[in-house]
Design an enzyme around this catalytic site. Sequence first.
Site, PDB file in Angstrom:
ATOM      1  N   LYS A 259       0.841  -1.204   0.000  1.00  0.00           N
ATOM      2  CA  LYS A 259       0.000   0.000   0.000  1.00  0.00           C
ATOM      3  C   LYS A 259       0.871   1.246   0.000  1.00  0.00           C
ATOM      4  O   LYS A 259       1.944   1.245   0.615  1.00  0.00           O
ATOM      5  CB  LYS A 259      -0.868   0.031   1.274  1.00  0.00           C
ATOM      6  CG  LYS A 259      -2.020  -0.953   1.303  1.00  0.00           C
ATOM      7  CD  LYS A 259      -2.798  -0.819   2.611  1.00  0.00           C
ATOM      8  CE  LYS A 259      -3.895  -1.859   2.737  1.00  0.00           C
ATOM      9  NZ  LYS A 259      -5.031  -1.667   1.819  1.00  0.00           N
ATOM     10  N   ARG A 333     -10.658 -11.266   2.003  1.00  0.00           N
ATOM     11  CA  ARG A 333     -11.578 -12.277   1.441  1.00  0.00           C
ATOM     12  C   ARG A 333     -10.958 -13.665   1.457  1.00  0.00           C
ATOM     13  O   ARG A 333     -11.658 -14.662   1.509  1.00  0.00           O
ATOM     14  CB  ARG A 333     -11.985 -11.841   0.016  1.00  0.00           C
ATOM     15  CG  ARG A 333     -10.821 -11.703  -0.913  1.00  0.00           C
ATOM     16  CD  ARG A 333     -11.136 -10.799  -2.101  1.00  0.00           C
ATOM     17  NE  ARG A 333     -11.218  -9.386  -1.719  1.00  0.00           N
ATOM     18  CZ  ARG A 333     -11.482  -8.399  -2.556  1.00  0.00           C
ATOM     19  NH1 ARG A 333     -11.707  -8.656  -3.838  1.00  0.00           N
ATOM     20  NH2 ARG A 333     -11.538  -7.154  -2.131  1.00  0.00           N
TER      21      ARG A 333
HETATM   22  N1  BES Z   1      -8.174  -3.734   4.609  1.00  0.00           N
HETATM   23  C1  BES Z   1      -8.385  -3.269   3.285  1.00  0.00           C
HETATM   24  C2  BES Z   1      -9.693  -2.499   3.115  1.00  0.00           C
HETATM   25  C3  BES Z   1      -9.829  -1.195   3.848  1.00  0.00           C
HETATM   26  C4  BES Z   1      -9.564  -0.012   3.200  1.00  0.00           C
HETATM   27  C5  BES Z   1     -10.282  -1.149   5.157  1.00  0.00           C
HETATM   28  C6  BES Z   1      -9.718   1.193   3.852  1.00  0.00           C
HETATM   29  C7  BES Z   1     -10.438   0.047   5.816  1.00  0.00           C
HETATM   30  C8  BES Z   1     -10.156   1.228   5.150  1.00  0.00           C
HETATM   31  C9  BES Z   1      -8.416  -4.449   2.326  1.00  0.00           C
HETATM   32  O1  BES Z   1      -7.626  -5.533   2.665  1.00  0.00           O
HETATM   33  C10 BES Z   1      -7.897  -3.957   1.017  1.00  0.00           C
HETATM   34  O2  BES Z   1      -6.765  -3.611   0.954  1.00  0.00           O
HETATM   35  N2  BES Z   1      -8.763  -3.930   0.015  1.00  0.00           N
HETATM   36  C11 BES Z   1      -8.411  -3.460  -1.280  1.00  0.00           C
HETATM   37  C12 BES Z   1      -8.958  -4.451  -2.281  1.00  0.00           C
HETATM   38  C13 BES Z   1      -8.423  -4.255  -3.671  1.00  0.00           C
HETATM   39  C14 BES Z   1      -6.956  -4.571  -3.724  1.00  0.00           C
HETATM   40  C15 BES Z   1      -9.195  -5.159  -4.619  1.00  0.00           C
HETATM   41  C16 BES Z   1      -9.049  -2.089  -1.466  1.00  0.00           C
HETATM   42  O3  BES Z   1     -10.141  -1.858  -0.940  1.00  0.00           O
HETATM   43  O4  BES Z   1      -8.404  -1.247  -2.072  1.00  0.00           O
HETATM   44 MN    MN Z   2      -5.618  -5.357   1.986  1.00  0.00          MN
END
Ligand code: BES
Ligand code: MN
Length: 479
Positions: A259, A333
């Site tokens: 990230k 997921r």
């Molecule tokens: N933990 C994150 C989602 C999240 C984002 C929670 C902001 C709380 C605040 C999750 O694991 C994630 O990174 N999701 C990605 C999915 C994408 C790579 C398909 C996302 O939401 O960007």
């Molecule tokens: Mn994630």
Amino acid sequence: MQIKHWDKDHSADSLLVLLREEDCKNLAPFDGDLGAVLADLVSRKDFNGKKGSLLRVPLVEGCLYLCGLGKKEKCSLSVIRDALFQGLRKIGKSRGKIADVKISHLSEYDGLSFALGEAGGLCAYSFDSYKTKGKDYEPFSLAEIYSDVCGDEVSAGIRFAEAQIFSREIANEPGCAVCPSTMAEKAESLAKEYGLTCEIWDEKRLIAEKMGALLAVGSGSKNPPRLIHLTYKPKNTPSKKIAFVGKGITFDSGGLNIKPDNYMLTMKGDKTGACNVLGIMKGVAELGLSVEVHGFMSCAENMPSGSSYRPDDIITARNGKTIEINNTDAEGRLVLADALCVASELKPDVIIDMATLTGACAVALGKYRAGLFTNDDGLAGKILAASECRGEPFWRMPLEDEHIAESLKSPFADLVNAGNRYGGATFAALFLKEFVSDGIAWAHMDIAGVDFCEKEYGVYSKGATSFGVRTCLEYLMRL
Ligand code: BES
Ligand code: MN
Ligand code: ZN
């Protein structure tokens, strides 16, 4: 916090009165000194009952606190609960020790005692265990509450509050303090305290149990993954069997699909789903509900390293489905997939999973409303009714979508784990559905965004909100 019925013999240093705008125009229910003070404040336009307003008035002895509830037509139990929290919190931060709470003029609202218990139980909580308690530190001083409405439901309200605090306290801990094995220890000690059964699968057992998705996510971290399973069985024959499944990513760096910096910050909160499941199990045991409840927490740390799972990897989940990884940051997921398989094997009446799953859900609904996905209209109705009653807003999101479902297909495996930017929350929900056995009523709560707050609001102090715990406990109580 001690919460008792208002009597003649106690002394208080603070008085909290909740008023709607209409109450300010008709002060008849308030006689004596209080009536006179209120009439004076209202006539001088110092207070008019506007929603969210909070006035502190020093008196000869003690202090009067007025909380506005807004217009009568918009006032509800949730507005009252929030105002009680805000008023009591202000008192405790202003060195008040004993508070009188006047709410009997609001007796037309059902559940006042419950709201009092909940707000009273929550008002003292802040995540401050890491703050050095120096001379500037002002401890929360409120310890006793006397109210002119104080029924039996107060204690259930307090139990709800304690379940939420239990979840928040762990969710607020940083990644350096809580890893998957710490989550397991917390579950074990909860089980000991309440006589729950606790089964923990460590990395060896996870291999034996074919938990390929959870293992893949955990593979990049030196802190190995854990699947935790708590069971509560009531004394009498249970009326229903319900399973909860929580996402417990103790830190989500994104893995090799790392990230960017400002997205990684706050990702200690990615274990909130699992923390909520712990809170729910505590609440269920405290309340002695007559349902059989299973709490699964699927815990891993998502880190980049030489041993991490990679984009392009193809992994096999517990139910044998193969998954092509196209983004290691779509890890939630995956850990839920294996846990949903295990939960399905118990053949429960209902499975509810909770997860900080997608940024897309937070973008769609904001930070104050969570997403609800379910394959069962009856279950949707029950969850939404419970959420309405306890003041945690949810919005039902679409689960049926043939186009998004089509994009789950992989050229080389059964599924891909991530789609494109569009409909990301539904994509994730449809992915999870692949791991829930047919015939089980299932709901998925996407709590990304609502799980943490940057500033105090409602009944939330800064930090983890435990959003979802109240709704689930209320849902269980109604079964
Ligand atoms: N933990 C994150 C989602 C999240 C984002 C929670 C902001 C709380 C605040 C999750 O694991 C994630 O990174 N999701 C990605 C999915 C994408 C790579 C398909 C996302 O939401 O960007
Ligand atoms: Mn994630
Ligand atoms: Zn995540």
